[in-house]
Design a protein around this motif. Structure first.
Motif, short mmCIF file in Angstrom:
data_model
loop_
_atom_site.label_atom_id
_atom_site.label_comp_id
_atom_site.label_asym_id
_atom_site.label_seq_id
_atom_site.Cartn_x
_atom_site.Cartn_y
_atom_site.Cartn_z
N VAL A 1 1.25 -1.00 0.23
CA VAL A 1 0.01 0.09 0.05
C VAL A 1 0.70 1.54 -0.39
CG1 VAL A 1 -1.83 1.18 1.38
CG2 VAL A 1 -2.09 -0.83 1.22
N VAL A 2 1.58 1.27 0.72
CA VAL A 2 2.63 2.89 1.02
C VAL A 2 3.52 2.99 -0.47
CG1 VAL A 2 5.20 3.67 2.45
CG2 VAL A 2 2.92 2.04 3.45
N SER A 3 4.08 1.90 -1.45
CA SER A 3 4.61 1.72 -2.53
C SER A 3 4.04 2.08 -3.19
CB SER A 3 5.36 0.27 -2.92
OG SER A 3 6.38 -0.75 -1.92
N ALA A 4 2.39 1.79 -3.46
CA ALA A 4 2.03 2.33 -4.80
C ALA A 4 1.39 3.45 -4.45
CB ALA A 4 0.24 1.70 -4.44
N GLY A 5 0.96 4.50 -3.05
CA GLY A 5 0.99 5.68 -2.40
C GLY A 5 2.34 6.32 -3.34
N LEU A 6 3.31 5.95 -2.72
CA LEU A 6 4.29 6.93 -3.02
C LEU A 6 4.69 7.04 -4.32
CD1 LEU A 6 7.25 5.17 -0.74
CD2 LEU A 6 5.83 7.99 -0.31
N PHE A 7 4.18 6.17 -4.97
CA PHE A 7 4.33 5.50 -6.41
C PHE A 7 2.92 7.15 -6.83
CE2 PHE A 7 2.77 4.69 -10.82
CZ PHE A 7 4.33 4.79 -11.61
N THR A 8 1.44 6.97 -6.61
CA THR A 8 1.31 7.90 -6.82
C THR A 8 1.42 9.27 -6.54
OG1 THR A 8 -0.15 6.07 -6.31
CG2 THR A 8 -1.40 8.89 -6.17
N LEU A 9 1.56 9.58 -5.38
CA LEU A 9 2.05 11.38 -4.97
C LEU A 9 3.75 11.21 -6.04
CD1 LEU A 9 2.19 10.86 -1.36
CD2 LEU A 9 0.49 11.90 -2.70
N TRP A 10 3.99 10.72 -6.40
CA TRP A 10 5.49 11.13 -7.92
C TRP A 10 4.56 11.53 -8.74
CZ3 TRP A 10 6.95 8.03 -11.84
CH2 TRP A 10 8.57 9.00 -12.45
N ARG A 11 3.58 10.21 -9.38
CA ARG A 11 3.26 10.36 -10.97
C ARG A 11 2.71 12.11 -10.24
NH1 ARG A 11 4.72 10.02 -15.31
NH2 ARG A 11 2.38 10.21 -16.02
N GLN A 12 1.61 12.02 -9.70
CA GLN A 12 1.06 13.66 -9.27
C GLN A 12 2.55 14.87 -9.19
OE1 GLN A 12 -1.67 13.78 -6.00
NE2 GLN A 12 -1.71 16.16 -5.83
N ARG A 13 3.46 14.99 -8.52
CA ARG A 13 4.08 15.34 -8.84
C ARG A 13 5.38 15.84 -9.54
NH1 ARG A 13 9.40 16.07 -4.46
NH2 ARG A 13 9.89 18.25 -4.91
N MET A 14 5.31 14.64 -10.36
CA MET A 14 5.86 14.91 -12.02
C MET A 14 4.51 15.37 -12.99
SD MET A 14 8.99 14.19 -12.09
CE MET A 14 9.20 14.70 -10.10
N LYS A 15 3.61 15.29 -12.93
CA LYS A 15 2.37 16.22 -13.57
C LYS A 15 1.97 17.60 -13.18
CE LYS A 15 -0.89 14.05 -14.74
NZ LYS A 15 -0.71 13.30 -16.40
N ALA A 16 2.50 18.01 -12.32
CA ALA A 16 1.90 19.30 -11.30
C ALA A 16 3.28 19.94 -12.24
CB ALA A 16 2.09 19.30 -10.23
N ARG A 17 5.09 19.21 -11.80
CA ARG A 17 5.59 19.98 -12.50
C ARG A 17 5.53 19.99 -14.00
NH1 ARG A 17 11.11 17.22 -10.57
NH2 ARG A 17 10.33 17.82 -8.91
N ALA A 18 4.99 18.93 -14.89
CA ALA A 18 4.95 19.40 -15.66
C ALA A 18 3.99 20.68 -16.02
CB ALA A 18 4.35 17.99 -16.66
N ARG A 19 3.28 20.50 -15.59
CA ARG A 19 1.94 22.05 -16.12
C ARG A 19 3.33 22.71 -16.09
NH1 ARG A 19 -1.41 17.93 -13.54
NH2 ARG A 19 -1.63 19.32 -11.50
N ARG A 20 3.25 23.29 -14.78
CA ARG A 20 3.97 24.30 -14.54
C ARG A 20 5.15 24.81 -15.40
NH1 ARG A 20 4.23 22.85 -9.00
NH2 ARG A 20 6.48 22.21 -8.82
N ALA A 21 6.22 23.86 -16.26
CA ALA A 21 6.52 24.07 -16.81
C ALA A 21 6.16 24.54 -18.49
CB ALA A 21 7.18 22.69 -17.23
N ALA A 22 4.59 23.78 -18.87
CA ALA A 22 4.07 24.29 -19.76
C ALA A 22 3.67 25.49 -20.38
CB ALA A 22 3.12 23.36 -19.96
N ASN A 23 3.06 26.24 -18.81
CA ASN A 23 2.65 27.70 -18.88
C ASN A 23 3.69 28.53 -18.22
OD1 ASN A 23 0.14 25.95 -18.58
ND2 ASN A 23 -0.10 25.82 -16.22
N ALA A 24 4.80 28.14 -18.22
CA ALA A 24 5.60 29.56 -17.75
C ALA A 24 6.53 29.97 -19.24
CB ALA A 24 6.93 28.30 -17.26
N PRO A 25 6.57 31.10 -19.16
CA PRO A 25 6.39 31.70 -19.93
C PRO A 25 8.35 31.10 -20.73
CG PRO A 25 6.69 33.25 -17.83
CD PRO A 25 6.52 31.79 -17.59
N SER A 26 8.17 32.00 -22.40
CA SER A 26 9.38 31.34 -22.81
C SER A 26 10.39 32.41 -23.14
CB SER A 26 9.23 31.14 -23.65
OG SER A 26 8.54 31.57 -24.94
#
Length: 301
Positions: A273-298
């Motif tokens: 359960v903990v391993s699956a939860g940590l992976f879910t949190l990691w994926r959520q953080r990666m997607k949030a980082r990708a959204r910030r990068a996409a929205n950042a002004p070039s």
């Protein structure tokens, strides 16, 4: 946030988990002797006092806190959390700290699973796979196919579901209400609801147990203060994985203080359960980082 702030936030979250684990141990001790509703009621009196004091220090003071944008949802959040606390404390008396927390750790997976229908968030196939693996771990803990399965083992799963719904509603009201406003309504609503129920279950308490009750109330205030500080100095996604330390601390208290036994299926299931939860949190953080990068002004030279 800087790396140094995230490191401080992680230590504050670990401290939060330690204090909350102590709180759970004291709650189990008191609930084994006294009515759960009375124990939770007194705890909420101090929680509400802390929430009022905190809201009074924020810009706008109590006047702002008492005017939420989502009043009905704020009330629903408070009632839901108070009910969840009662259910979880009951689970401590039925199953102990180790098994209760092993099952309860699936709540981040429930948050991920329910974020789509409740908040309209998109959950990718990787996170769905992690959610499935995590619930397989819950089944390993509960052992629903063996003759010794006890229906009481489902109680912490009910608490985890309630806490996940509370977390999702908290994220929803955050679209219009400040965190201090939500914290105020959590304490006030919970205190009102638990008082309406708990006063009918009042029991005489021994002097030593009043001492434990005082410590319980102090841990409730200190734990929430540490959690607030952690989220103030660091990103939530950076410190959230450290919340799993509560399982470690609670299990240590259950094993050493209450003489609980760590069963192999509970240890294996909790690890899944903990391993699956940590992976879910990691994926959520990666997607949030990708959204910030996409929205950042070039920037171009």
């Amino acid at each position: 946030m800087t790396e140094q702030n995230n490191r401080l936030g992680a230590w504050l979250m670990i401290g939060t988990c330690f204090v909350f684990a102590l709180q759970d141990g004291i709650s189990r001790h008191l609930a084994e002797t006294y009515n759960v509703f009375m124990v939770v009621m007194i705890r909420y009196w101090f929680f509400a006092s802390f929430a009022i004091a905190l809201a009074a220090r924020k810009p706008g003071g109590l006047r702002t806190a008492m005017r939420p944008r989502f009043p009905l949802i704020q009330i629903a959040r408070g009632v839901l959390l108070a009910a969840e606390v009662c259910v979880m404390v009951t689970a401590f008396t039925l199953l102990g700290l180790v098994e209760s927390h092993a099952v309860f750790t699936c709540y981040p997976l429930l948050v991920a699973a329910l974020s789509g229908p409740i908040l309209g968030e998109k959950v990718g196939w990787r996170r769905w796979l992690a959610i499935g693996v995590g619930f397989a771990g819950v089944l390993v803990i509960l052992q629903p196919g063996v003759a010794v399965f006890a229906p009481a083992a489902v109680v912490p799963l009910v608490a985890a579901t309630m806490f996940a719904l509370y977390g999702l509603l908290t994220r929803y009201v955050a679209r219009g209400d400040a965190a201090s406003v939500s914290f105020f309504w959590t304490g006030i609503t919970g205190a009102v609801v638990m008082t309406a129920i708990g006063v009918f279950h009042w029991e005489a308490m021994s002097l030593p147990d009043w001492g434990w009750m005082a410590v319980l109330c102090c841990t409730a205030v200190l734990g929430h203060w540490l959690m607030i500080r952690s989220l103030e100095v660091a990103e939530a996604s950076a410190v959230q994985p450290f919340a799993y330390f509560q399982l470690v601390f609670a299990a240590a208290i259950g094993l050493t203080v209450f003489g609980e036994v760590l069963k192999p299926n509970v240890a294996i299931g909790a690890l899944i359960v903990v391993s699956a939860g940590l992976f879910t949190l990691w994926r959520q953080r990666m997607k949030a980082r990708a959204r910030r990068a996409a929205n950042a002004p070039s920037t171009h030279r």
